[in-house]
Write an enzyme that holds these catalytic residues in place. Structure first.
Site, mmCIF file in Angstrom:
data_model
loop_
_atom_site.group_PDB
_atom_site.id
_atom_site.type_symbol
_atom_site.label_atom_id
_atom_site.label_comp_id
_atom_site.label_asym_id
_atom_site.label_seq_id
_atom_site.Cartn_x
_atom_site.Cartn_y
_atom_site.Cartn_z
ATOM 1 N N LYS A 66 -89.181 2.312 -23.119
ATOM 2 C CA LYS A 66 -87.777 1.906 -23.107
ATOM 3 C C LYS A 66 -86.939 3.017 -23.749
ATOM 4 C CE LYS A 66 -89.014 -2.255 -21.687
ATOM 5 N NZ LYS A 66 -88.814 -2.667 -20.280
ATOM 6 N N SER B 249 -88.389 -1.086 -14.755
ATOM 7 C CA SER B 249 -87.458 -1.394 -15.837
ATOM 8 C C SER B 249 -86.656 -0.182 -16.307
ATOM 9 C CB SER B 249 -88.214 -1.977 -17.035
ATOM 10 O OG SER B 249 -89.096 -1.015 -17.588
#
Length: 331
Positions: A186, A116
């Site tokens: 993230k 990701s």
């Protein structure tokens, strides 16, 4: 013919007894000195006492000139150094304690389990996360790569491997990334007070300013990915996060139906990932991209302190003017 005694101090010599060897005469001056010294010797020994008598085992501590240390009576034998195998458990215990303290308060290693965050981070990379600055009140900032606990429902469909006992111990003390903890990594796109949005093929806008994400977004991916959103107002104390691989990241965009509307509480943030530590050929720092420093993006945040300062100054000015008026017009 008889010989009388000599005048002065000498006395007549006695004839030697039969069978005895005659002794040489000793002057009375020498005799009296020897007698005085003999009488003074016990007194001197008594005045010195046992503490001043050198060379006895019952005496005081004396300085050993060869070893340079004070010994009691006879020379004291030096202690033998402790065997290494006896010190090894102590060294291991101290090392484990230090590792636990470092993992708890300073730095912790985390393993990247997915794609990701490509191309910034690859699957299997080990990153070091700063856990110290949050203890001093540091908050997540735009552009930082952060590790945070699952806010609830983000990882329900992601299975976690079952570690063996050795892995559990090593991860507990910080020598190995944890496989049990449900953590995510993230990039922070917006912080509390910001408005964030993305439509069509992008770009992502924060407080009306378009982000230039070419330096870190996955090649070929669009800023919005396949999920447009916004405008969304990020509440105070929360952050909006997105993966760098926008087509392969279940980030804030996909959890707007949960509590917080896809935002993450600052209390869930473990810390900022500041470097890739492993493998060696992947070593690199993780700086904040320049696009987050562009003029105007912090405008909304800068107005608030100015407004608060003005609101606080107005009552003070009014109070002072009232005091001046009263002093000029006394009752």
């Amino acid at each position: 013919m008889a010989v009388g005694p000599r005048s002065g101090t000498e006395e007549p010599e006695e004839p030697a007894r039969r069978g005895e060897t005659p002794q040489p005469a000793v002057s009375s001056v020498h005799q009296s000195r020897s007698q005085s010294e003999a009488q003074a010797q016990p007194q001197r020994s008594a005045s010195l006492g046992a503490s001043d008598t050198p060379g006895t085992s019952d005496g005081p501590d004396t300085l050993d000139p060869s070893a340079g240390e004070r010994v009691s009576g006879s020379m004291k034998k030096g202690k033998k150094p402790r065997a290494f195998w006896k010190e090894l458990p102590i060294l291991i215990g101290i090392a484990l304690l230090l590792a636990l303290l470092i993992k708890t308060f300073l730095v912790q290693a985390f393993s990247i389990p997915s794609d990701s965050m490509q191309d910034t981070l690859q699957r299997g990379d080990r990153v070091l996360v700063d856990k110290l600055t949050p203890w001093f009140g540091a908050k997540p900032e735009r552009g930082e790569v952060v590790v945070f606990h699952d806010p609830g429902g983000w990882l329900n469909e992601t299975p976690t491997p079952e570690p063996n006992p050795v892995q559990k111990v090593l991860s507990f003390i910080g020598l190995m990334p944890s496989a049990e903890e449900k953590d995510l990594i993230k990039r922070v796109i917006a912080v509390g007070g910001d408005t964030v949005e993305c439509h069509g093929s992008g770009p992502v806008k924060v407080n009306g300013k378009a982000l230039k994400e070419d330096s870190y977004i996955y090649p070929g991916a669009t800023p919005c990915g396949d999920r447009a959103f916004g405008p969304i107002h990020v509440p105070k104390g929360r952050i909006w996060v997105m993966g760098d691989h926008r087509d392969d990241s279940l980030d804030s965009r996909y959890h707007q139906n949960l509590k917080g509307n896809g935002t993450v509480s600052e209390d869930e943030v473990v810390g900022r990932a500041f470097t890739i530590a492993w493998p060696i050929n992947r070593w690199a720092t993780l700086p904040v991209p320049d696009t987050f420093d562009q003029a105007g993006i912090n405008k909304a945040m800068a107005v608030a302190p100015a407004a608060l300062g003005l609101a606080g100054a107005v009552p003070i000015v009014l109070w002072r003017r009232r005091r001046l008026t009263e002093s000029r017009n006394p009752r």
